[in-house]
Each structure stands twice: as C-alpha cells, then as structure tokens.
Design a protein around this motif. Structure first.
Motif, PDB file in Angstrom:
ATOM      1  N   THR A   1      55.950  51.384  65.997  1.00  9.03           N
ATOM      2  CA  THR A   1      57.045  52.283  66.362  1.00  9.03           C
ATOM      3  C   THR A   1      57.309  52.253  67.854  1.00  9.03           C
ATOM      4  O   THR A   1      58.470  52.230  68.300  1.00  9.03           O
ATOM      5  CB  THR A   1      56.727  53.718  65.913  1.00  9.03           C
ATOM      6  OG1 THR A   1      56.479  53.734  64.499  1.00  9.03           O
ATOM      7  CG2 THR A   1      57.871  54.649  66.235  1.00  9.03           C
TER       8      THR A   1
ATOM      9  N   HIS B   1      42.226  46.076  52.827  1.00 11.27           N
ATOM     10  CA  HIS B   1      43.260  46.757  53.601  1.00 11.27           C
ATOM     11  C   HIS B   1      44.128  45.713  54.315  1.00 11.27           C
ATOM     12  O   HIS B   1      43.620  44.810  54.971  1.00 11.27           O
ATOM     13  CB  HIS B   1      42.632  47.708  54.610  1.00 11.27           C
ATOM     14  CG  HIS B   1      41.784  48.779  53.987  1.00 11.27           C
ATOM     15  ND1 HIS B   1      42.307  49.842  53.295  1.00 11.27           N
ATOM     16  CD2 HIS B   1      40.434  48.925  53.941  1.00 11.27           C
ATOM     17  CE1 HIS B   1      41.330  50.610  52.856  1.00 11.27           C
ATOM     18  NE2 HIS B   1      40.175  50.078  53.234  1.00 11.27           N
TER      19      HIS B   1
ATOM     20  N   THR C   1      46.498  44.487  57.187  1.00 10.00           N
ATOM     21  CA  THR C   1      46.769  44.820  58.582  1.00 10.00           C
ATOM     22  C   THR C   1      47.901  43.956  59.104  1.00 10.00           C
ATOM     23  O   THR C   1      47.884  42.732  58.980  1.00 10.00           O
ATOM     24  CB  THR C   1      45.503  44.625  59.452  1.00 10.00           C
ATOM     25  OG1 THR C   1      45.825  44.869  60.824  1.00 10.00           O
ATOM     26  CG2 THR C   1      44.944  43.215  59.322  1.00 10.00           C
TER      27      THR C   1
ATOM     28  N   SER D   1      56.800  44.520  61.095  1.00  9.67           N
ATOM     29  CA  SER D   1      56.913  44.687  59.645  1.00  9.67           C
ATOM     30  C   SER D   1      56.378  43.445  58.919  1.00  9.67           C
ATOM     31  O   SER D   1      55.908  42.482  59.541  1.00  9.67           O
ATOM     32  CB  SER D   1      58.354  44.974  59.224  1.00  9.67           C
ATOM     33  OG  SER D   1      58.382  45.349  57.857  1.00  9.67           O
TER      34      SER D   1
ATOM     35  N   LYS E   1      46.587  42.183  64.116  1.00  5.17           N
ATOM     36  CA  LYS E   1      47.952  42.522  64.494  1.00  5.17           C
ATOM     37  C   LYS E   1      48.155  42.528  66.008  1.00  5.17           C
ATOM     38  O   LYS E   1      49.295  42.501  66.473  1.00  5.17           O
ATOM     39  CB  LYS E   1      48.334  43.886  63.927  1.00  5.17           C
ATOM     40  CG  LYS E   1      47.491  45.040  64.455  1.00  5.17           C
ATOM     41  CD  LYS E   1      47.900  46.342  63.789  1.00  5.17           C
ATOM     42  CE  LYS E   1      47.037  47.509  64.280  1.00  5.17           C
ATOM     43  NZ  LYS E   1      47.396  48.775  63.596  1.00  5.17           N
TER      44      LYS E   1
ATOM     45  N   LYS F   1      55.876  51.642  60.569  1.00  6.35           N
ATOM     46  CA  LYS F   1      55.353  52.952  60.205  1.00  6.35           C
ATOM     47  C   LYS F   1      54.126  53.354  61.021  1.00  6.35           C
ATOM     48  O   LYS F   1      53.774  54.537  61.022  1.00  6.35           O
ATOM     49  CB  LYS F   1      55.024  52.986  58.716  1.00  6.35           C
ATOM     50  CG  LYS F   1      53.962  51.992  58.293  1.00  6.35           C
ATOM     51  CD  LYS F   1      53.742  52.047  56.789  1.00  6.35           C
ATOM     52  CE  LYS F   1      52.668  51.038  56.351  1.00  6.35           C
ATOM     53  NZ  LYS F   1      52.454  51.073  54.886  1.00  6.35           N
ATOM     54  N   ASN F   2      53.449  52.405  61.671  1.00  2.92           N
ATOM     55  CA  ASN F   2      52.306  52.796  62.503  1.00  2.92           C
ATOM     56  C   ASN F   2      52.745  53.028  63.941  1.00  2.92           C
ATOM     57  O   ASN F   2      53.836  52.614  64.353  1.00  2.92           O
ATOM     58  CB  ASN F   2      51.164  51.775  62.425  1.00  2.92           C
ATOM     59  CG  ASN F   2      51.603  50.376  62.809  1.00  2.92           C
ATOM     60  OD1 ASN F   2      52.271  50.176  63.824  1.00  2.92           O
ATOM     61  ND2 ASN F   2      51.236  49.389  61.999  1.00  2.92           N
ATOM     62  N   ALA F   3      51.900  53.697  64.694  1.00  2.00           N
ATOM     63  CA  ALA F   3      52.274  54.144  66.040  1.00  2.00           C
ATOM     64  C   ALA F   3      52.598  52.976  66.967  1.00  2.00           C
ATOM     65  O   ALA F   3      53.567  53.021  67.732  1.00  2.00           O
ATOM     66  CB  ALA F   3      51.144  54.984  66.634  1.00  2.00           C
TER      67      ALA F   3
END
Length: 365
Positions: A98, A86, A88, A154, A315, A93-95
């Motif tokens: 945003t 996955h 990271t 991003s 992140k 697009k993630n909360a």
C-alpha cells in the motif's frame, strides 16, 4: 542351498511363521500347498505386497501410511497432516504494498500537475529554454514510469511479467536518453552563439533530437531479443523456505536482463558526463547543473541496485525494484523541473527574456 532353504521352510511352517525370501526362485518353495507361508520375491514381484500383508496380520501390526507432502504444502510438527504454505508477495492489501502504491500514485499526480503547469506556461521563456519539446517528452515519459511500478505489486501473471521487463527497459531509456538530448541541446545552444556555422547548423537541423529515438530503438531491439530467447514467466519457489511459497516473476534470460541494466547505466553515465562538462555554462543555459544532479541520483540508484537486489529475498526483492524505479524517477522530476516550477509560480519576475539577458550580462561582467 535350496535343500537348506527347504528344511528351514519346513521347520518355520510348523509355527506358521511367515517367510520373505529374496533371490533366485526355488521351485520347491514355490509349492503353496507345502509352504503356504513362504514368499519368494524381488522388488518388482507382486508377492512383495502379499508378504508385507502376511507380516502385518501375523504379528498384529498396524500400518501407517507415510508420504511426502506436495510442493505447495508442508507437514505439521506431528507429521500427520499437510498444511498449505503461506504465499508471500508484494500485494496492495499489505502495508508495504500500500505504501509503495501510494508513493507511485502521488508522484504520478505530481508529474501530471507539473505537466499542466508547463502546458499553461508553454510560451514563457523558462519553458522554451533548452528545447521545449524535450521537456514535454521527459514529463510524459515520467508518467508511465511511476505507473509501471504498480506492475510489480499484487499477484504476478505472464502478461504483467512481460510488461515489467519491457516497460522497465523502454520507459527508462526514453527518459534517460531525453536527458542526454537536453544536455546536448544546452551545449549546442551555447556553442551556436560563438562565431562559426557548424554548431548553429546542427542546432537548427535538430541533430540532438535524434538521440532519443536512436537510443530507444537500441533498447527495443535488446528487449525483443530477450522476449524471443527466453520471455519472463511466473515462478513459484517452494524450496527456499520450508513453510513459505514465494511467487514472483522470473526475468527469463539473465544475460538479456543485465544487458538492459548495463545499457541504462551506460546512458546514465554518458548523460552525467556530458552534463558535468556543461555545468559551467552561463545562467541562461544553466539547466546542465540540474541535469548533472539528476543523473548523479539516477546513476547511483543503478549502481546500488544490483548488489541490493541479489542480497534480498522473498517480496523484498520486488520492493527493491519498486523503490529503485520511484527513487530514480523522483530524482529526475525534482532536480530538473522543481527549479523551473519555482520560477514560474513564485518568481515570475525572473521568467522573462529581459531577466535572462540581464543575468547573462552580469555573469559576463
């Protein structure tokens, strides 16, 4: 020893048992007509594969291929299949991404609105006080500061990694050196009112206005050295977490990166010290009080950034960078320009030379 090996080989050949032998090659055992089930080999010999195949066929074994998954994949619990890791990163697009992007855009719009207010009322006393040009420079430099935080959100690439470091260093330096410039202007303006021509000449010659270009040039040289020695690049970390692929920008030269941070901290500390010493000037030039608070916020962010940056992973490291940019920039915007906007929009009676003179006269009394 060769005779013993030949005898054992003859005995086992009766039962057609495969034999794998390491060591010096025996010419007798090399005779495939007499010893078809004997394989002499070393690790580099092609007979090794034939010997293994003979074992598998003789004992009716099955072969299961075992290999290591690529760096960007991990094996499932049964270890029968490789699955993609996955990815990271701080994305729009993630909360969390945003939220950070919305905060940056809101502060950008707010700064643009304040800049518009200052342009509209540029002839008013509150805007002209304490070097009007520096106020516009500071507001304009805050605009790209809020926007540069979007570079950290991003999927990173080589261009954005370079822009992150350059924009972070240069834009912050322009803003902090402008605050230092404004603080020096406050002191020179007050000193110029006293007898003596030195301070007045310095103020008229614009001595304080040289602080911003000089400080920015020094930071530009530091960033240029960093790009020449070891420019930033995209780093894919596949080892820190077994099932997670971390994509982020590597800062390149760690020494240059901390030189940029140290230089910003030095400017912030210098601005805070000068503003603190000038905080008790008369109200006509009382912007130093707000400059002190703004630099206190900025320096606090710089001091707490390094330990928090090193204690976070994945992140969230980028989140710390974005939050530091937004918090320090918002501190400058709020403490320096919010009081002026309050007077311009809500207390226009205080935005006159007569009101400033009366306030100054009451302070003297």
């Amino acid at each position: 020893m060769p005779t013993f090996s030949a005898q054992v080989g003859t005995l086992l050949e009766l039962y057609k048992s495969p034999q794998v032998m390491y060591g010096p090659f025996d010419p007798i055992l090399s005779d495939k007509d007499q010893f078809p089930s004997v394989y002499q080999m070393d690790t580099k010999d092609s007979s090794l594969a034939h010997g293994i195949i003979w074992f598998l066929l003789h004992f009716d074994w099955t072969c299961k291929a075992v290999y290591q998954c690529p760096a960007q994949e991990y094996s499932n619990s049964e270890r029968t299949q490789c699955l993609p890791k996955h990815v990271t990163l701080l994305a729009f697009k993630n909360a969390l991404g945003t939220t950070m992007a919305c905060m940056a855009l809101c502060f950008f719009v707010l700064t643009a609105v304040i800049l518009g207010i200052f342009v509209k009322h540029q002839d008013s006393p509150i805007v002209k006080a304490n070097n009007q040009a520096l106020s516009f420079i500071l507001l304009i430099s805050l605009l790209p500061r809020f926007l540069c935080s979007l570079l950290f959100i991003s999927h990173p690439n080589t261009v954005t990694c370079v822009l992150q470091q350059v924009a972070f260093g240069l834009v912050f330096t322009v803003a902090v050196s402008t605050v230092l410039d404004e603080t020096i202007t406050v002191i020179l303006a007050f000193k110029a009112m006293k007898p003596g021509r030195t301070m007045r000449c310095l103020l008229l010659l614009g001595a304080s206005n040289s602080v911003t270009p000089i400080c920015s040039l020094i930071q530009m040289v530091i960033c240029g050295i960093g790009l020449g020695i070891s420019p930033p690049f995209v780093e894919i970390d596949s080892h820190s977490e077994p099932r997670i692929l971390i994509i982020m920008c590597n800062k390149g030269s760690v020494t240059v990166f901390y030189c940029v941070l140290d230089y910003l901290g030095f400017l912030a500390l210098g601005s805070f010290t000068v503003a603190f010493l000038a905080r008790k000037l008369p109200d006509t030039f009382n912007e130093a009080k707000f400059l002190t608070f703004s630099m206190l916020v900025f320096y606090s962010v710089c001091v707490t950034f390094v330990p928090i940056y090193h204690s976070t992973k994945e992140k969230f490291t980028v989140v710390v960078e974005v939050f530091s940019i937004l918090a320090s920039s918002a501190g400058l915007l709020g403490y320096i320009f919010a009081p002026k906007c309050y007077i311009i929009l809500l207390r226009p009676d205080m935005n006159s030379w007569k009101a400033l003179k009366n306030r100054r006269g009451s302070n003297k009394a």
